[in-house]
Design a protein around this motif. Sequence first.
Motif, PDB file in Angstrom:
ATOM      1  N   TRP A  68      -1.020   4.162   4.435  1.00 19.18           N
ATOM      2  CA  TRP A  68      -1.746   3.948   3.367  1.00 19.18           C
ATOM      3  C   TRP A  68      -2.704   2.927   3.271  1.00 19.18           C
ATOM      4  O   TRP A  68      -3.777   2.920   2.593  1.00 19.18           O
ATOM      5  CB  TRP A  68      -0.786   3.771   2.124  1.00 19.18           C
ATOM      6  CG  TRP A  68      -0.113   5.087   1.626  1.00 19.18           C
ATOM      7  CD1 TRP A  68       1.320   5.548   2.004  1.00 19.18           C
ATOM      8  CD2 TRP A  68      -0.471   6.335   0.973  1.00 19.18           C
ATOM      9  NE1 TRP A  68       1.577   6.725   1.488  1.00 19.18           N
ATOM     10  CE2 TRP A  68       0.605   7.220   0.772  1.00 19.18           C
ATOM     11  CE3 TRP A  68      -1.758   6.285   0.394  1.00 19.18           C
ATOM     12  CZ2 TRP A  68       0.307   8.339   0.046  1.00 19.18           C
ATOM     13  CZ3 TRP A  68      -1.858   7.831  -0.641  1.00 19.18           C
ATOM     14  CH2 TRP A  68      -0.828   8.617  -0.543  1.00 19.18           C
TER      15      TRP A  68
ATOM     16  N   TYR B 248       0.903  -1.242  -0.085  1.00 19.70           N
ATOM     17  CA  TYR B 248       0.037   0.006   0.055  1.00 19.70           C
ATOM     18  C   TYR B 248       1.057   1.313  -0.026  1.00 19.70           C
ATOM     19  O   TYR B 248       1.743   1.253   0.761  1.00 19.70           O
ATOM     20  CB  TYR B 248      -1.006   0.065   1.362  1.00 19.70           C
ATOM     21  CG  TYR B 248      -1.808  -1.214   1.307  1.00 19.70           C
ATOM     22  CD1 TYR B 248      -3.059  -1.312   0.620  1.00 19.70           C
ATOM     23  CD2 TYR B 248      -1.595  -2.254   2.206  1.00 19.70           C
ATOM     24  CE1 TYR B 248      -3.943  -2.235   0.630  1.00 19.70           C
ATOM     25  CE2 TYR B 248      -2.449  -3.475   2.189  1.00 19.70           C
ATOM     26  CZ  TYR B 248      -3.415  -3.522   1.192  1.00 19.70           C
ATOM     27  OH  TYR B 248      -4.278  -4.600   1.388  1.00 19.70           O
ATOM     28  N   CYS B 249       0.672   2.052  -0.834  1.00 15.00           N
ATOM     29  CA  CYS B 249       1.575   3.257  -1.185  1.00 15.00           C
ATOM     30  C   CYS B 249       0.959   4.262  -1.953  1.00 15.00           C
ATOM     31  O   CYS B 249      -0.224   4.172  -2.479  1.00 15.00           O
ATOM     32  CB  CYS B 249       2.742   2.767  -1.906  1.00 15.00           C
ATOM     33  SG  CYS B 249       2.301   2.158  -3.551  1.00 15.00           S
ATOM     34  N   LYS B 250       1.596   5.491  -1.931  1.00 17.02           N
ATOM     35  CA  LYS B 250       1.020   6.653  -2.732  1.00 17.02           C
ATOM     36  C   LYS B 250       0.939   6.074  -4.198  1.00 17.02           C
ATOM     37  O   LYS B 250       1.841   5.491  -5.062  1.00 17.02           O
ATOM     38  CB  LYS B 250       1.953   7.699  -2.729  1.00 17.02           C
ATOM     39  CG  LYS B 250       1.423   8.869  -3.678  1.00 17.02           C
ATOM     40  CD  LYS B 250       2.623   9.944  -3.626  1.00 17.02           C
ATOM     41  CE  LYS B 250       2.254  11.215  -4.284  1.00 17.02           C
ATOM     42  NZ  LYS B 250       3.160  12.243  -4.468  1.00 17.02           N
TER      43      LYS B 250
END
Length: 497
Positions: free
Chosen positions: A235, A64-66
């Motif tokens: 995130w 989960y990340c930008k």
Amino acid sequence: MTKNTIIGRLESLSTTVVVVAAVSFIGYFLVLAIMRAQYPFELEWMEGSMVDHIVRILHGQALYCKPSLEFVPLRYAPLYYYLGAVISSVMGIGFLPLRLISIISALGCFTLIYMIVKRETGSWKPALVAAGFFAATYPVTGSFMDIARVDSLSLCLTLGGIYVFRHTVTVRQSLLAGLLFALAFLAKQSALPIAAAVLLSGLVRDWRHVLWTGSTLAIILILSTVVLNIAYDGWYSLYVFDLGSEIIFKENPFILLLKLGYQLFKPFGIAMLFSLWYLFNRLHHDFRSTGIFFFLMAGGMICATYLSRIQPHGWINTFMPAAAAFAILLGLAVDRLLTIVKDKYGQHTVWHYVPFLLILQFGILTYDPRPHLPTAEDEAAGWELIAMIESIDGEVFLPFHGHLASIAGKGRYLHSHSILDFTGPEGERLRQALDQEIKEAISKKQFETIILDRYWYMEEIARHYRIVGPVFNKPDVFLPVTGCKVRPSAVYVIRQD
């Protein structure tokens, strides 16, 4: 030969036909699943994105990340990905490890449906009818049971929680039920309304079991959220709880419910009528022990289907929880109805309608397996596409099938579908930033070639790239056998003018 003898033989024959039909559908599924499992390309267009998630875990990258041009995670909780990563680390990266999870989970669903009905009725025949009915819903639920998607795993864990909670008598069993419901949520968030409904039913039996199970569920979800938010810099909550959580009604919610009811009644009509009869009967005669439990269980599972189906991109795989509920209620209804009628009218009167209706229901669900199987021509076309991508100097961008480029030794990039889940103010802000990044990459001609399924950022692509032809010459080759029927269609190369 007397009339009763003839009737008895007909009843025995019709019962045998029903049992054979139930077993056949389970076997039918298993054969199809095995045949499809080793297909090296997508059975459904999102399977490649699921593999991309596994690759990130195995490469030590953030799940989960930008959102960026390189990767945008889907909105699912992480259990399926982590489990897939563990198995892929042994078997190798690809579709097979993920499909095996789903196949085993689907078989687990059949087994748990059988166990739930068998435990309630004490008879194997209605239990087998229930399991066979659910297996027969394979095409109606999008033939998702065996593909690299989260649905079967989440449903299997949910059914496990239902089975354990229904018969829990100890604290340990209550804790186990809570654990199973929590794991079901961590596979797919739509399990939560089912768990909530089942827990609510326990209040009329013993509130202490509800407390233990509910507390376990809540503690695991809270702790997992805290840990995963720390691991992924916040995130996790954004993707799993926030983005796409807003329910968008395209029309009146009641009208949508009626449409869903119609969509379910067309294939499941007979099973639904059996289910309704059983619920009314049990709510009237055994409200506290049986009626309220199965009423709320079914309500939770239908609610999960409804909330998923009404989403802008919800598809018929969302029917799986409702199909499982009708399977369980069908088995219970058959046993109860046969018991009542035989007690009231005698041994050989029910064959006229109960087995006949079951045969008719199985007949409605009978399907041709061929549309669910990719052909040798599909596979050959896939390898030809990989060879073409390999022959291109520089990066190749396939926003609808990024995994194909990775098979050919190119870089992995986002899957276009992930962007569609961005709703609400935060989702819109992230979408705009990502939109700018994609346009900039196209304008700077970051990719030597772009291969599209359909129109996507065409204003920018047309300005900097030119189309050189279709990918395939045949109109029906290399299409996914389920889900969105899209395939790489047009090749664009950098303009030299």
